[in-house]
Design an enzyme around this catalytic site. Structure first.
Site, PDB file in Angstrom:
ATOM      1  N   TRP A 140      18.188  68.812  13.993  1.00 10.85           N
ATOM      2  CA  TRP A 140      17.711  69.562  12.816  1.00 10.85           C
ATOM      3  C   TRP A 140      16.287  69.184  12.405  1.00 10.85           C
ATOM      4  O   TRP A 140      15.673  69.864  11.607  1.00 10.85           O
ATOM      5  CB  TRP A 140      18.642  69.300  11.631  1.00 10.85           C
ATOM      6  CG  TRP A 140      18.968  67.835  11.465  1.00 10.85           C
ATOM      7  CD1 TRP A 140      20.096  67.210  11.917  1.00 10.85           C
ATOM      8  CD2 TRP A 140      18.161  66.811  10.858  1.00 10.85           C
ATOM      9  NE1 TRP A 140      20.045  65.858  11.637  1.00 10.85           N
ATOM     10  CE2 TRP A 140      18.868  65.585  10.979  1.00 10.85           C
ATOM     11  CE3 TRP A 140      16.921  66.804  10.219  1.00 10.85           C
ATOM     12  CZ2 TRP A 140      18.379  64.377  10.498  1.00 10.85           C
ATOM     13  CZ3 TRP A 140      16.413  65.600   9.750  1.00 10.85           C
ATOM     14  CH2 TRP A 140      17.137  64.407   9.881  1.00 10.85           C
ATOM     15  N   LYS A 164      23.059  75.833  21.111  1.00 13.18           N
ATOM     16  CA  LYS A 164      23.836  75.381  19.952  1.00 13.18           C
ATOM     17  C   LYS A 164      22.896  74.590  19.038  1.00 13.18           C
ATOM     18  O   LYS A 164      22.551  73.437  19.315  1.00 13.18           O
ATOM     19  CB  LYS A 164      24.989  74.501  20.451  1.00 13.18           C
ATOM     20  CG  LYS A 164      25.494  73.429  19.508  1.00 13.18           C
ATOM     21  CD  LYS A 164      26.317  73.950  18.360  1.00 13.18           C
ATOM     22  CE  LYS A 164      26.805  72.803  17.496  1.00 13.18           C
ATOM     23  NZ  LYS A 164      25.762  72.283  16.581  1.00 13.18           N
ATOM     24  N   GLY A 215      19.159  64.721  20.279  1.00 16.60           N
ATOM     25  CA  GLY A 215      19.853  64.244  19.086  1.00 16.60           C
ATOM     26  C   GLY A 215      19.965  62.738  19.118  1.00 16.60           C
ATOM     27  O   GLY A 215      19.167  62.065  19.785  1.00 16.60           O
ATOM     28  N   GLU A 237      17.589  63.602  25.257  1.00 18.91           N
ATOM     29  CA  GLU A 237      16.405  63.236  24.469  1.00 18.91           C
ATOM     30  C   GLU A 237      16.919  62.652  23.167  1.00 18.91           C
ATOM     31  O   GLU A 237      17.413  63.382  22.311  1.00 18.91           O
ATOM     32  CB  GLU A 237      15.548  64.488  24.184  1.00 18.91           C
ATOM     33  CG  GLU A 237      14.996  65.166  25.417  1.00 18.91           C
ATOM     34  CD  GLU A 237      13.967  64.329  26.155  1.00 18.91           C
ATOM     35  OE1 GLU A 237      13.433  63.358  25.578  1.00 18.91           O
ATOM     36  OE2 GLU A 237      13.709  64.632  27.327  1.00 18.91           O
ATOM     37  N   CYS A 271      11.544  61.739  15.807  1.00 19.18           N
ATOM     38  CA  CYS A 271      12.001  60.806  16.837  1.00 19.18           C
ATOM     39  C   CYS A 271      10.845  59.941  17.323  1.00 19.18           C
ATOM     40  O   CYS A 271      11.039  58.795  17.688  1.00 19.18           O
ATOM     41  CB  CYS A 271      12.637  61.560  17.998  1.00 19.18           C
ATOM     42  SG  CYS A 271      11.574  62.832  18.677  1.00 19.18           S
ATOM     43  N   GLU A 365      17.004  52.682  14.501  1.00 17.63           N
ATOM     44  CA  GLU A 365      16.181  53.808  14.037  1.00 17.63           C
ATOM     45  C   GLU A 365      16.461  54.041  12.549  1.00 17.63           C
ATOM     46  O   GLU A 365      17.609  54.227  12.156  1.00 17.63           O
ATOM     47  CB  GLU A 365      16.555  55.066  14.844  1.00 17.63           C
ATOM     48  CG  GLU A 365      15.677  56.261  14.535  1.00 17.63           C
ATOM     49  CD  GLU A 365      16.073  57.498  15.360  1.00 17.63           C
ATOM     50  OE1 GLU A 365      17.275  57.831  15.400  1.00 17.63           O
ATOM     51  OE2 GLU A 365      15.173  58.118  15.957  1.00 17.63           O
TER      52      GLU A 365
HETATM   53  P1  NAD Z   1      23.092  64.392  16.230  1.00 20.49           P
HETATM   54  O1  NAD Z   1      23.309  63.558  17.417  1.00 20.49           O
HETATM   55  O2  NAD Z   1      23.888  64.127  15.006  1.00 20.49           O
HETATM   56  O3  NAD Z   1      23.323  65.936  16.569  1.00 20.49           O
HETATM   57  C1  NAD Z   1      22.600  66.607  17.567  1.00 20.49           C
HETATM   58  C2  NAD Z   1      23.373  67.825  18.009  1.00 20.49           C
HETATM   59  O4  NAD Z   1      24.542  67.416  18.684  1.00 20.49           O
HETATM   60  C3  NAD Z   1      23.819  68.750  16.875  1.00 20.49           C
HETATM   61  O5  NAD Z   1      23.628  70.088  17.271  1.00 20.49           O
HETATM   62  C4  NAD Z   1      25.308  68.434  16.764  1.00 20.49           C
HETATM   63  O6  NAD Z   1      26.079  69.505  16.268  1.00 20.49           O
HETATM   64  C5  NAD Z   1      25.642  68.171  18.209  1.00 20.49           C
HETATM   65  N1  NAD Z   1      26.870  67.398  18.407  1.00 20.49           N
HETATM   66  C6  NAD Z   1      27.480  66.531  17.563  1.00 20.49           C
HETATM   67  N2  NAD Z   1      28.598  66.035  18.126  1.00 20.49           N
HETATM   68  C7  NAD Z   1      28.694  66.586  19.363  1.00 20.49           C
HETATM   69  C8  NAD Z   1      29.622  66.461  20.436  1.00 20.49           C
HETATM   70  N3  NAD Z   1      30.700  65.675  20.357  1.00 20.49           N
HETATM   71  N4  NAD Z   1      29.393  67.169  21.561  1.00 20.49           N
HETATM   72  C9  NAD Z   1      28.311  67.958  21.676  1.00 20.49           C
HETATM   73  N5  NAD Z   1      27.407  68.131  20.687  1.00 20.49           N
HETATM   74  C10 NAD Z   1      27.594  67.448  19.547  1.00 20.49           C
HETATM   75  O7  NAD Z   1      21.527  64.280  15.947  1.00 20.49           O
HETATM   76  P2  NAD Z   1      20.699  64.872  14.723  1.00 20.49           P
HETATM   77  O8  NAD Z   1      21.045  64.069  13.506  1.00 20.49           O
HETATM   78  O9  NAD Z   1      20.836  66.355  14.671  1.00 20.49           O
HETATM   79  O10 NAD Z   1      19.197  64.573  15.165  1.00 20.49           O
HETATM   80  C11 NAD Z   1      18.524  63.398  14.848  1.00 20.49           C
HETATM   81  C12 NAD Z   1      18.401  62.504  16.052  1.00 20.49           C
HETATM   82  O11 NAD Z   1      17.765  63.223  17.086  1.00 20.49           O
HETATM   83  C13 NAD Z   1      17.547  61.282  15.822  1.00 20.49           C
HETATM   84  O12 NAD Z   1      18.127  60.162  16.422  1.00 20.49           O
HETATM   85  C14 NAD Z   1      16.233  61.635  16.511  1.00 20.49           C
HETATM   86  O13 NAD Z   1      15.485  60.528  16.916  1.00 20.49           O
HETATM   87  C15 NAD Z   1      16.718  62.454  17.661  1.00 20.49           C
HETATM   88  N6  NAD Z   1      15.679  63.329  18.187  1.00 20.49           N
HETATM   89  C16 NAD Z   1      15.179  63.075  19.439  1.00 20.49           C
HETATM   90  C17 NAD Z   1      14.158  63.869  19.951  1.00 20.49           C
HETATM   91  C18 NAD Z   1      13.611  63.609  21.322  1.00 20.49           C
HETATM   92  O14 NAD Z   1      12.997  64.507  21.872  1.00 20.49           O
HETATM   93  N7  NAD Z   1      13.803  62.448  21.918  1.00 20.49           N
HETATM   94  C19 NAD Z   1      13.671  64.940  19.206  1.00 20.49           C
HETATM   95  C20 NAD Z   1      14.202  65.180  17.955  1.00 20.49           C
HETATM   96  C21 NAD Z   1      15.220  64.364  17.453  1.00 20.49           C
END
Ligand code: NAD
Length: 493
Positions: A140, A164, A215, A237, A271, A365
């Site tokens: 998000w 998704k 994520g 990522e 991130c 983090e």
């Molecule tokens: P999150 O891991 O909570 O969720 C990410 C996505 O995964 C969401 O769409 C969520 O619905 C989905 N998800 C949750 N449980 C799942 C499952 N069991 N199976 C499949 N999908 C599932 O992360 P977030 O809070 O949305 O994002 C923040 C994180 O993302 C931070 O740690 C940030 O550093 C990282 N991030 C990394 C990058 C990069 O390029 N390295 C870029 C942006 C954000």
């Protein structure tokens, strides 16, 4: 007669808590039907060829740019970030669409390789083929820039995509699908599915040909485990704990300006945002003084008010609060702000000093508008401390003369020298990390090739008397090969 209602969830404006939209929670059955449609469309999308796909993608980028006010308002509504920041995010995403569209053909061009001396009668080639259907799971914090970095490269390579978005930003995800369909030659090339974690899980095991996940590291491990059950490859990522190294010869004004922005912009929810600074002790006092001066001029507030917005995900506030507290408990000091800076849903800027390396605030983090500044005796110490992290996403180095030397020793996927975030905006370079920050790459040729597979084709151009792969092979031919091997010492190429 009672009808079975489709389960749904709400997205919220994080600045006010008001409901921003209601979206269906898609079931595993719905996800698999959508993936099946995407698979049917993928043959047609591949057949279109590079130049027709390029046209579609460039038309899409035009639609996005023409409606930047609309999408920026939606990003701002769902994340709470200032509209100006949302516009910048859209602009960078559009840059990636253009780059992927224009370069896919050249990156996927068949490569001719040297067949080697023994097989010089052969032509050796490597073709690149799209995978078929790519599942993209997004976060998000940059709800447009981040998924577009996967979606566009996958589409340009000839795949169809099922996307998704995060449950915090489903509206942005739907907007991407709707605008794409305005220019798409047929349906099911890019489809957005909405839901919570389970819907993402269903996508992982739906039979897509690859999952491109962005994520948290925690979810990434679950995603990788789910994908393993169907042998679905993944790009992960994940999060980071990006260090900033400040050398004695750094331009301190610029280093402070970029570091405070990197740490606090987007409410610290980047991130690749700066989380810890290692500054040469000879310039540390000046660096802290300038950082505090700058922090005094910025504040969190709703879009239109603050320099940055609220924490998008309410539960993150607890993590930020606990990191500030543990930093102090473990021996750190507050140079600006402190525990009182946390006023949900906002967190005002916090600068912490001299926090021990084993504190949770230094290891995990934080994802909030906080920065820790620790002083070091040498660049060697700064490098070692930077690398002593479970994460390895990005890093920033500030030095007039030692930048490249320091960068070469950092165990991470990306380094910005005398700038911050720059590598995310350069479309031609790969983006990604090592260790807990994930594996695989998005952006650039490496990112595009993630959504392809290599097909090796070796063809006989003309026949030679020496036929080793035959039951008719003679003992003297075997001898000749051994002699050649000895003589050439493996230099067949
Ligand atoms: P999150 O891991 O909570 O969720 C990410 C996505 O995964 C969401 O769409 C969520 O619905 C989905 N998800 C949750 N449980 C799942 C499952 N069991 N199976 C499949 N999908 C599932 O992360 P977030 O809070 O949305 O994002 C923040 C994180 O993302 C931070 O740690 C940030 O550093 C990282 N991030 C990394 C990058 C990069 O390029 N390295 C870029 C942006 C954000």
């Amino acid at each position: 007669m009672a009808t079975k209602r489709t389960p749904s969830f709400d997205s919220h404006n994080p600045a006010t808590g008001e409901v921003a939209g209601t979206y269906p929670i898609m079931s595993a059955k719905q996800v698999s039907e959508i993936v099946a449609h995407a698979r049917t469309a993928s043959a047609q999308w591949q057949k279109l060829g590079f130049s027709a796909r390029k046209k579609v993608l460039l038309s899409w980028s035009n639609v996005i740019i023409n409606r930047i006010d609309q999408i920026a308002a939606l990003i701002s509504l769902e994340t709470g970030k200032p509209v100006g920041d949302a516009k910048l995010e859209v602009s960078i995403a559009v840059g990636h669409i253009g780059w992927a569209a224009r370069h896919a053909e050249e990156i996927m061009r068949t490569a001719y390789r040297a067949p080697g001396l023994l097989l010089s009668n052969m032509s050796a080639t490597v073709q690149r083929s799209p995978l078929g259907v790519v599942g993209v799971i997004g976060p998000w914090n940059y709800p447009m820039f981040t998924p577009v970095g996967s979606i566009t490269y996958a589409l340009a390579a000839g795949n169809t995509v099922v996307f998704k978005p995060s449950e915090y930003t489903p509206g942005v995800g739907m907007w991407l699908e709707e605008t794409f369909n305005e220019v798409a030659p047929f349906a099911d090339v890019l489809t957005t599915i909405t839901g919570l974690g389970e819907t993402g899980g269903a996508l992982c095991t739906s039979g897509v040909d690859k999952i491109s996940f962005t994520g948290s590291t925690r979810t990434a491990k679950i995603v990788a485990a789910q994908c393993a059950t169907t042998m679905t490859p993944v790009v992960l990522e994940c999060g980071g704990k990006d260090p900033v190294i400040v050398a004695v010869d750094a331009n301190l004004e610029r280093a402070v300006d970029a570091t405070i922005w990197s740490a606090m912009a987007n409410a610290g929810q980047s991130c690749i945002g700066a989380e810890r600074v290692y500054v040469d002790e000879r310039v540390a006092d000046k660096f802290v003084e300038l950082a505090v001066q700058l922090a005094e001029t910025i504040h969190a507030g709703a879009p239109g008010d603050g320099n940055y917005g609220p924490a998008t995900m309410p539960s993150q506030i607890k993590v930020i609060q606990s990191h500030i507290k543990s930093a102090i408990k473990d021996g750190g000091r507050c140079a600006y702000g402190g525990p009182e800076s946390v006023k949900p849903p906002f967190v005002q800027p916090v600068i912490l000093l001299d926090v021990p390396e084993d504190s949770a605030a230094m290891r995990e983090e934080t994802f909030g508008p906080t920065i820790i500044i620790n002083r070091v005796k040498s660049m060697r110490e700064a490098i070692d401390l930077s690398n002593a992290s479970s994460y390895g996403l990005g890093a920033n180095v500030w030095s007039k003369r030692q930048g490249k030397k320091i960068a070469a020793e950092l165990a991470c996927g990306m380094v910005a020298i005398n700038s911050t975030f720059s590598f995310a905006a350069v479309a031609s370079v790969p983006f990604g990390g090592v260790k807990d920050s994930g594996y695989g790459r998005v952006h650039g040729p490496e990112g595009l090739l993630e959504y392809t597979y290599a097909r090796t084709v070796v063809r006989t151009r003309f026949n030679v008397p020496l036929n080793l792969l035959s039951f008719k092979r003679k003992a003297k031919e075997e001898k000749l090969v051994i002699t050649l091997t000895r003589w050439l010492k493996g230099r067949f190429g």
